[in-house]
Motif scaffolding. Structure first.
Motif, short mmCIF file in Angstrom:
data_model
loop_
_atom_site.label_atom_id
_atom_site.label_comp_id
_atom_site.label_asym_id
_atom_site.label_seq_id
_atom_site.Cartn_x
_atom_site.Cartn_y
_atom_site.Cartn_z
N GLY A 75 53.37 62.54 23.90
CA GLY A 75 54.56 61.81 23.63
C GLY A 75 55.36 62.18 22.11
O GLY A 75 55.99 61.45 21.43
N LYS A 84 57.38 62.55 32.34
CA LYS A 84 57.05 62.63 30.88
C LYS A 84 55.56 62.69 30.32
O LYS A 84 55.27 63.46 29.74
N GLN A 85 54.73 61.75 31.05
CA GLN A 85 53.39 61.93 30.73
C GLN A 85 52.70 63.31 31.12
O GLN A 85 51.93 63.73 30.44
N THR A 122 63.28 65.65 25.86
CA THR A 122 62.03 64.72 26.00
C THR A 122 61.12 65.50 26.78
O THR A 122 59.80 65.08 26.82
N PRO A 177 60.58 61.38 21.02
CA PRO A 177 60.05 60.16 21.27
C PRO A 177 61.07 58.96 21.41
O PRO A 177 62.05 58.91 20.64
#
Length: 479
Positions: free
Chosen positions: A471, A464-465, A213, A475
């Motif tokens: 994204g 994550k951002q 991720t 996802p």
């Protein structure tokens, strides 16, 4: 822009560029190929539909694919050997996600025997990594049932555990450095063989366990160990799980770091093995709990055997065990391990089940099992509890099989949420974790959202951002 270009669907333009990058043979699409091996997870629980499967040959191609996907706004799902158990490595059902297979990145780049390290690419099958270490006279100790097909990139992306965590640690502890393709298609070369490097944030640990991720692992520098001069394996019978914990304490006190394996199996788990694989000998016969111990010795077989036999004698005298069988040959040792490794296969033969990969403080495991067993028996009469796993490091596979005569698929569909609520409530009440070594993926994402600290979840979302603002990397997995 011409009218023709404007009319070209984004996916068509993306696929055209992808084929130009990798070659026609390494871009597989549903219209010309059977993609089911990539689109279905190992447990056959999640079945997705990929836009295409991309099969890059090296890190530069991985970076180019990720950059191209970002340009076109296409989500990327990295996949190694597709042996994961939480649905983290297969696409969703939209037909819009690119499945990025790392299997062609399968070279052993370098073995440094003086530094006790090996640099390998992410698509190397774990068994081949182990063999490359053996060929150099060394040991790579990560070992798990899927080692013949899982890949080292997936092992690191999920921080895999296995049977020797007690001595050597999870995949995280066996990795010194990584090479990673970031969400914007850059390559971070962190393939350090250093055991000490105190220069800022530890990016390696950020990517290990992130399940694809945050970035795509393309290579790793792994920690090797000297080969032990002798290994001893035994089975021991215990009346209670508390006795098994007592045996663990005795083994740790007597053997220290030489104790490399301590697995526990309840009666039903081995009964399923006997039912579906009757050719596998069970030396101790049916017992409430059976422990599989392994000792790795640096001095030699005589020393190992004396230490092992002394341990088992003490355990018999103190009532921690009532019987034991020590392997007299490599074949017998392998047969004992084969019993343990056949439990998931026997469960699969028996039918779908509700799986729990949980971690608890070892001291609290007997109380957890007693309480959870009682609650499940009360609320789901006849449900069968298949309890086994890595007692030495506090990791249980606490699985719930449908009652006899009840369709396994129906039980899974109708009871999973309620069973999970009981089990995970007790895990949290006993200071545990809902995922020990399998990860979160799709399967436990909602459970994580309910049970993880809000502060921890917010920090994870911020990471994550920061690293994948669009994204597009795997996802809707983990968070």
């Amino acid at each position: 822009m011409s009218a023709d270009a404007a009319a070209t669907p984004p996916s068509s333009a993306f696929l055209t560029s992808l084929r130009a990058l990798l070659g026609e043979a390494h871009v597989l699409t549903p219209d010309g190929h059977d993609l089911s091996a990539y689109e279905r997870d190992w447990r056959k629980r999640y079945v997705g539909r990929a836009l295409a499967v991309a099969r890059p040959a090296d890190t530069a191609q991985v970076a180019a694919v990720v950059a191209l996907a970002r340009e076109h706004g296409v989500a990327v799902v990295p996949q190694g050997g597709n042996t994961g158990l939480v649905g983290g490595g297969v696409p969703d059902g939209s037909g819009a996600q690119l499945l990025l297979s790392l299997q062609r990145l399968n070279r052993v780049r370098h073995v440094d025997t003086a530094n006790l390290t090996m640099t390998v690419e992410a698509g190397c099958v774990l068994q081949n990594v182990q063999q490359a270490a053996r060929d150099a006279g060394l040991l790579f100790p990560l070992s798990l049932a899927a080692e013949g097909s899982c890949t080292i990139g997936g092992n690191l992306a999920t921080n895999a555990g296995g049977t020797q965590v007690l001595r050597y640690g999870n995949a995280r502890e066996l990795c010194l450095g990584l090479e990673v393709v970031t969400a914007d298609g850059q390559v971070w070369d962190g393939l350090s063989g250093l055991r000490k490097d105190n220069t800022g944030y530890d990016l390696r640990d950020l990517f290990i366990g992130s399940e694809g991720t945050l970035g795509v692992i393309t290579a790793a520098t792994l920690k090797l160990h000297p080969q032990p001069r002798a290994r001893m394996t035994a089975l021991a019978a215990c009346d209670t799980l508390r006795d098994a914990v007592r045996l663990l304490g005795l083994a740790q006190a007597r053997c220290g770091a030489a104790l490399t394996g301590f697995e526990v199996m309840n009666a039903l788990s081995l009964a399923l093995v006997a039912k579906h694989f009757p050719q596998l000998a069970q030396p101790l016969g049916p017992r409430p709990w059976t422990v599989l111990l392994e000792l790795s010795d640096s001095e030699g077989e005589d020393h190992a055997r004396a230490q092992f036999e002394s341990l088992l004698e003490q355990a018999l005298e103190q009532g921690a065990i009532d019987d034991a069988a020590v392997a007299e040959s490599l074949a017998q040792s392998q047969a004992m391990w084969h019993l343990r490794e056949s439990i998931p296969l026997a469960q699969s033969e028996e039918g779908l089940n509700i799986k729990h990969d949980i971690a608890l403080p070892v001291s609290r495991i007997p109380d957890f099992v007693a309480r959870c067993d009682a609650l499940l028996a009360e609320r789901f009469p006849g449900a069968r509890l298949v309890d086994f796993g890595h007692l030495g490091d506090g990791n249980l596979h606490y699985n719930v099989q449908a009652p006899e005569g009840v369709a396994a698929a129906d039980f899974l569909r109708e009871r999973e949420h309620a069973v999970n609520a009981v089990v995970y409530d007790q895990v949290m009440a006993h200071g545990g974790s809902i995922s020990a070594e399998h990860g979160i993926g799709q399967l436990k994402r909602e459970e994580l959202a309910q049970r993880k600290s809000p502060v921890a979840l917010q920090l994870m979302r911020q990471i994550k951002q920061a690293l994948d603002p669009q994204g597009l990397l795997n996802p809707n997995r983990v968070i």
